[in-house]
Design an enzyme around this catalytic site. Structure first.
Site, PDB file in Angstrom:
ATOM      1  CG  ASP A  37      -2.043   0.988   1.128  1.00  0.00           C
ATOM      2  OD1 ASP A  37      -3.201   0.540   1.166  1.00  0.00           O
ATOM      3  OD2 ASP A  37      -1.771   2.213   1.015  1.00  0.00           O
ATOM      4  CG  HIS A 107      -8.727  -3.212  -2.200  1.00  0.00           C
ATOM      5  ND1 HIS A 107      -9.640  -2.461  -2.901  1.00  0.00           N
ATOM      6  CD2 HIS A 107      -8.459  -2.522  -1.061  1.00  0.00           C
ATOM      7  CE1 HIS A 107      -9.905  -1.352  -2.223  1.00  0.00           C
ATOM      8  NE2 HIS A 107      -9.206  -1.370  -1.091  1.00  0.00           N
ATOM      9  CG  PHE A 108      -9.282  -9.193   1.015  1.00  0.00           C
ATOM     10  CD1 PHE A 108      -9.740  -9.521  -0.252  1.00  0.00           C
ATOM     11  CD2 PHE A 108     -10.045  -9.557   2.102  1.00  0.00           C
ATOM     12  CE1 PHE A 108     -10.942 -10.186  -0.426  1.00  0.00           C
ATOM     13  CE2 PHE A 108     -11.253 -10.224   1.943  1.00  0.00           C
ATOM     14  CZ  PHE A 108     -11.700 -10.538   0.674  1.00  0.00           C
TER      15      PHE A 108
END
Ligand code: AMP
Length: 144
Positions: A37, A107-108
């Protein structure tokens, strides 16, 4: 973006899948991609997505794709915890802007957590330097 919004091909994660935007990769196979991320809430915060399921959220994701992605969520979470030895690991998944979703490709999040350690806000601030993300990603990749 409501829960029944249509999938848009030009979302950020679609661009990452297509190679139009860079990412710091952790894992990739035929169907699944995991990458760091860019606004990490903690050290090791990464994401797992399906590359072929054009779904906005968990509600419109085909169940076979959901099964494929969740297996890699576990694999990446195991690698992140082995590599970084956090106190905990948070698996998060937002559906709809109201729930906090900002990128509309399912998304996870895998977010290692440590007792007493402050966390950055969700999806905000300045993009993290690529070299720092790469250094953490290398540790996670080595533990896959
Ligand atoms: P969400 O808010 O659950 O939709 O999560 C989207 C996540 O994508 C946030 O945690 C953002 O920090 C992250 N993000 C946004 N742009 C990028 C990017 N170009 N590369 C990696 N992560 C990103």
């Amino acid at each position: 973006m409501s829960l029944d919004t249509k999938y848009e091909d030009n979302n950020i994660f679609a661009k990452i899948i297509n190679g139009d935007l860079p990412c710091v990769k952790i894992y990739e196979d035929e169907n699944i991609l995991s990458f760091m991320d860019i606004f990490p809430q903690t050290e090791g915060h990464c994401l797992v997505i399906h590359k072929k399921a054009a779904s906005v959220n968990i509600l419109d994701m085909p169940t076979d794709a959901l099964a494929e992605v969740i297996l890699i969520v576990q694999k990446v979470a195991r690698a992140a915890t082995a590599a970084l030895s956090p106190d905990g690991v948070r698996i998060v998944q937002f559906n709809g802007a109201s729930a906090g979703q900002t990128v509309f490709h399912t998304h996870f999040h895998v977010i290692p957590t440590n007792d007493g350690m402050p966390e950055s806000n969700h999806a905000s601030g300045s993009p993290h330097p690529t070299e720092e993300l790469e250094a953490v990603a290398a540790k996670i990749r080595a533990a896959l």
